[in-house]
Design an enzyme around this catalytic site. Structure first.
Site, PDB file in Angstrom:
ATOM      1  N   GLY A  80       0.830  -1.201   0.000  1.00  0.00           N
ATOM      2  CA  GLY A  80       0.000   0.000   0.000  1.00  0.00           C
ATOM      3  C   GLY A  80       0.860   1.244   0.000  1.00  0.00           C
ATOM      4  NE  ARG A  81       4.302   3.945  -3.457  1.00  0.00           N
ATOM      5  CZ  ARG A  81       5.581   4.258  -3.209  1.00  0.00           C
ATOM      6  NH1 ARG A  81       5.911   5.514  -2.919  1.00  0.00           N
ATOM      7  NH2 ARG A  81       6.516   3.330  -3.263  1.00  0.00           N
ATOM      8  N   GLY A  82       0.430   5.768   0.338  1.00  0.00           N
ATOM      9  CA  GLY A  82      -0.397   6.952   0.505  1.00  0.00           C
ATOM     10  C   GLY A  82       0.463   8.169   0.695  1.00  0.00           C
ATOM     11  N   GLY A 126       3.011   7.793   3.662  1.00  0.00           N
ATOM     12  CA  GLY A 126       4.110   6.848   3.614  1.00  0.00           C
ATOM     13  C   GLY A 126       3.727   5.596   2.859  1.00  0.00           C
ATOM     14  CB  VAL A 142       1.497  -0.057   3.937  1.00  0.00           C
ATOM     15  CG1 VAL A 142       1.206  -1.194   4.920  1.00  0.00           C
ATOM     16  CG2 VAL A 142       0.859   1.233   4.429  1.00  0.00           C
ATOM     17  CE  LYS A 189       1.127   5.608   6.313  1.00  0.00           C
ATOM     18  NZ  LYS A 189      -0.153   6.305   6.419  1.00  0.00           N
ATOM     19  CG  ASP A 248      -7.061  10.197   2.847  1.00  0.00           C
ATOM     20  OD1 ASP A 248      -7.865  10.442   1.922  1.00  0.00           O
ATOM     21  OD2 ASP A 248      -5.932   9.715   2.647  1.00  0.00           O
TER      22      ASP A 248
END
Length: 728
Positions: free
Chosen positions: A456-458, A461, A463, A477, A569
């Site tokens: 995962g990415r946001g 940062g 994950v 994360k 978010d």
């Protein structure tokens, strides 16, 4: 409904789900059928048992007419017509304070023996001789203070003992104040509702608030989070361990067995006899176990073998506590093994004195005697650091060279005990109380195989999937390079770690090492909501339950936490699904933890947060930010679950209709103006098999949530109420 009536009164039916807040004769219960309470013309109240023997009396008298009046605040008052109070229950509390009822130098709270036995227990809340509000364990054999933490001086615990009022009171708004400077506000403070402060049978003080709609009490604050710090909870010769999910657990030490399985305060008894011959004894070392108090001999800078010899030479020694932190070592021999607790962050050991050739082991004992004795939730008491005092003590000891040998033992004794606790705080002592562990950067790098498997990415940062040393699968994360100081980071991680909701992703640990900031979470088997929507794996019932679960956790974050936590978010990528497709909201940034009062003074954020398409209009127009921004995002997510269409997808048409315009709000509103609108918006993956009533309710709630004007949007608790009406 509260019940401030005498225990045993004929008007009180103890089989009904009432909450006792005052008892007249708790240690002499009467026959519930044939006993009665009477008010005499002489101005006296008395309670008689079945045999007409008086078991309790107010011991009052008056020549004037009197009346017994139960006030709306729960105070039972005996008064004369002109208002003179002859007697009132507020002056004689048992284990509970009601809003406005003061605890004074003349009163105290005494716990019940158990949940079902309302006679006097072992715990007391009172003002001690130093004017400090304290919790006392007054057991059958020993007595000790356990709150505030006994290793802290009053000023180190934030208390003020130079006061002569000795009064503490809980307000109807959920604010508690004490004359010794101890104060707090319950998680739900600010609104008038039924509340009570109760010293429970496990030695913890909790504030309970009542949800009138559900007719249930819930905990809105408590004095102590880790109930293992309560003295006497597991009795002698046992250890206590705390887990937020499983509660408090008691275990006998190796070589001991429990005395009474229904009452762990009785402790454990030995299965062996020790002789006074040193070479017939040996020691079993247990890591991370500490017994507070009852030290017989204290030796600073002692070797482990020297500690062994000291205990062998003492016939009364049952074991010894030993700790070496790389710089200092301490040895405490024990003549009683009381107040034992297991803490993974405690770096010392306890060595039990056992007969040689025994077959006792720590593992065997834990399996035989492990037992859940209570379950508690919510906040902990945060200890304050004592580093300045430690530094001063060291300087003072050095300066007094002539008296150094005389003072050394006393100064080191206090120093080591204080340093033990304060350094534990610095390393995350109370993180352990909520089940959070501090990891090193190298540990997490190894767990993720060099941060190789990205899941995962946001904006905050990336994950990575990892396997921890205990074989648990974790989502780790790695936050973008932090400008935040370590102290601020740890303070905010502490707040997040204490959150406890079934629909909130559970934090297992953290890393704050140099510039590295990492958070460790449990890995969810079914991935994100976004992945499941795109793969069409969710039927209508799963989608409805997911929407309800998300609403519940947002209501918890918005309305039940001391800090006002805005997610900012909410989107399908930040909603994880466990093995049972229960939603777990994740990835709420540390910077969104806000104090309610500060937010009211400064209601604007310095930067826009969120993901385009899910963001409320307030962000765009620079309007004051409230919890309604999360409500708007929630509405978009629910519309996406219903329609299968997210914002900005730009694809899709139904039965040859015009192309989807990229906005689920506009598209659904346009369909709603026609007939059979629900059939037209339902995701084709579930179109032929769904509960029309529930899905229409879900769609209408979602449209309410995405109103342009934030004041027209419901709160998340209102959303929960609307969806729960059709849950079953």
């Amino acid at each position: 409904m509260l019940s401030p009536l005498p225990y045993g009164s004929t008007t009180l039916n103890l089989t009904t789900p009432l909450t006792l807040v005052w008892m007249a004769n708790r240690n002499q219960p009467v026959n519930g059928k044939l006993s009665k309470i009477s008010l005499l013309d002489s101005g006296n109240i008395f309670l008689v048992d079945a045999d007409q023997v008086t078991t309790w009396s107010s011991n009052t008298a008056s020549d004037a007419p009197v009346e017994l009046h139960l006030r709306d605040d729960g105070n039972l008052v005996l008064r004369e017509p002109q208002g003179t109070i002859l007697w009132q229950s507020f002056d004689f509390p048992t284990d509970t304070l009601l809003p406005g009822q003061p605890l004074t130098r003349f009163t105290q709270l005494v716990s019940s023996r158990s949940h079902t036995n309302h006679s006097s227990g072992f715990y007391k809340l009172l003002f001690d001789n130093n004017n400090i509000l304290s919790l006392i364990y007054d057991g059958p054999d020993v007595s000790s203070t356990y709150w505030p933490p006994p290793w802290l001086l009053s000023w180190q615990a934030g208390r003020f003992n130079y006061n002569n009022s000795r009064v503490a009171v809980l307000s109807s708004l959920g604010d508690f104040t004490s004359s010794d400077n101890y104060k707090f506000s319950s998680d739900d403070h600010g609104k008038v509702m039924p509340r009570r402060l109760t010293l429970d049978s496990d030695g913890n003080v909790r504030v309970y608030s009542r949800n009138e709609a559900l007719k249930k009490w819930y905990i809105s604050w408590q004095f102590i989070f880790d109930t293992c710090t309560v003295h006497g909870i597991c009795g002698a010769n046992s250890t206590c361990s705390y887990d937020p999910k499983r509660g408090t657990r008691c275990s006998c030490l190796p070589g001991y067995r429990v005395k009474n399985h229904s009452d762990w305060s009785s402790g454990c008894e030995p299965l062996f006899d020790l002789t006074c011959i040193g070479n017939e004894s040996t020691f079993l070392e247990m890591q991370g176990v500490e017994f507070y108090g009852y030290d017989h001999i204290f030796h600073p800078n002692s070797t482990y073998m020297n500690c062994v010899d000291l205990c062998l030479q003492d016939c009364n020694c049952k074991g010894f506590q030993y700790k070496y932190d790389g710089e200092y070592s301490t040895c405490f021999t024990k003549i009683q093994l009381l107040n034992g607790r297991y803490s993974p962050l405690y770096k010392g050991t306890i060595s039990l004195k056992l007969p040689k050739n025994n077959n006792f082991s720590e593992e065997k004992s834990m399996k035989a005697d492990d037992h859940v004795c209570s379950v508690v939730h919510h906040k902990d008491f945060v200890r304050k650091s004592a580093n300045r005092f430690v530094s001063f003590s060291l300087w003072f000891a050095t300066a007094l060279g002539a008296l150094e040998m005389i003072c050394l033992s006393m100064i080191w004794g206090f120093f080591i005990r204080t340093r033990q606790k304060s350094s534990a705080d610095q390393q995350g002592y109370h993180f352990a109380a909520v089940g959070i562990r501090k990891y090193s950067y190298s540990e997490l790098k190894k767990a993720t195989k060099g941060f190789s498997q990205e899941i995962g990415r946001g904006a905050g940062g990336v994950v990575y999937k990892g396997i921890l040393s205990d074989k648990r699968h974790a989502a780790i994360k790695r936050l973008n390079e932090a400008k935040q100081g370590e102290g601020e980071f740890l303070a905010e991680v502490s707040i997040i770690g204490r959150l406890n909701h079934m629909n909130l992703i559970e934090m297992w640990g953290y890393c704050a090492e140099g510039k590295h900031r990492l958070l460790v979470y449990g890995h969810m088997e079914n991935g994100t909501l976004a992945e499941n929507l795109s793969s069409n794996t969710l039927d209508w019932s799963k989608r409805y339950n997911i929407a309800l679960g998300i609403a519940r956790v947002l209501a918890y974050l918005h309305e039940e936490c001391l800090e006002w936590i805005l997610h900012c978010d909410i989107k399908p990528q930040n909603i994880l699904l466990d093995a049972n497709y229960q939603p777990k909201v994740s990835d709420f940034g540390l910077c969104k933890l806000l104090n309610r009062n500060k937010l009211q003074k400064s209601p604007r954020f310095s930067m826009i947060r969120g993901t385009r398409g899910y963001m409320a209009p307030e962000w765009v127009y620079n309007l004051p930010i409230t919890s309604k921004v999360d409500v708007y995002s929630y509405g978009i997510v629910v519309l996406e679950m219903i329609t299968g269409k997210g914002p900005r997808t730009g694809v899709g048409s139904i039965d040859g209709e015009e192309s989807y315009n990229g906005s689920p709000v506009a598209w659904v509103k346009d369909k709603k103006s026609g007939t059979c609108w629900l059939e037209q918006i339902i995701d084709p993956a579930i179109q032929t098999n769904y509960d029309e009533c529930k899905m229409e309710l879900l769609a209408r709630v979602a449209l309410d949530c995405v109103e342009e004007n934030k004041d027209l949007r419901p709160s998340m608790s209102q959303v929960v109420e609307m969806l729960q009406t059709h849950e079953n």
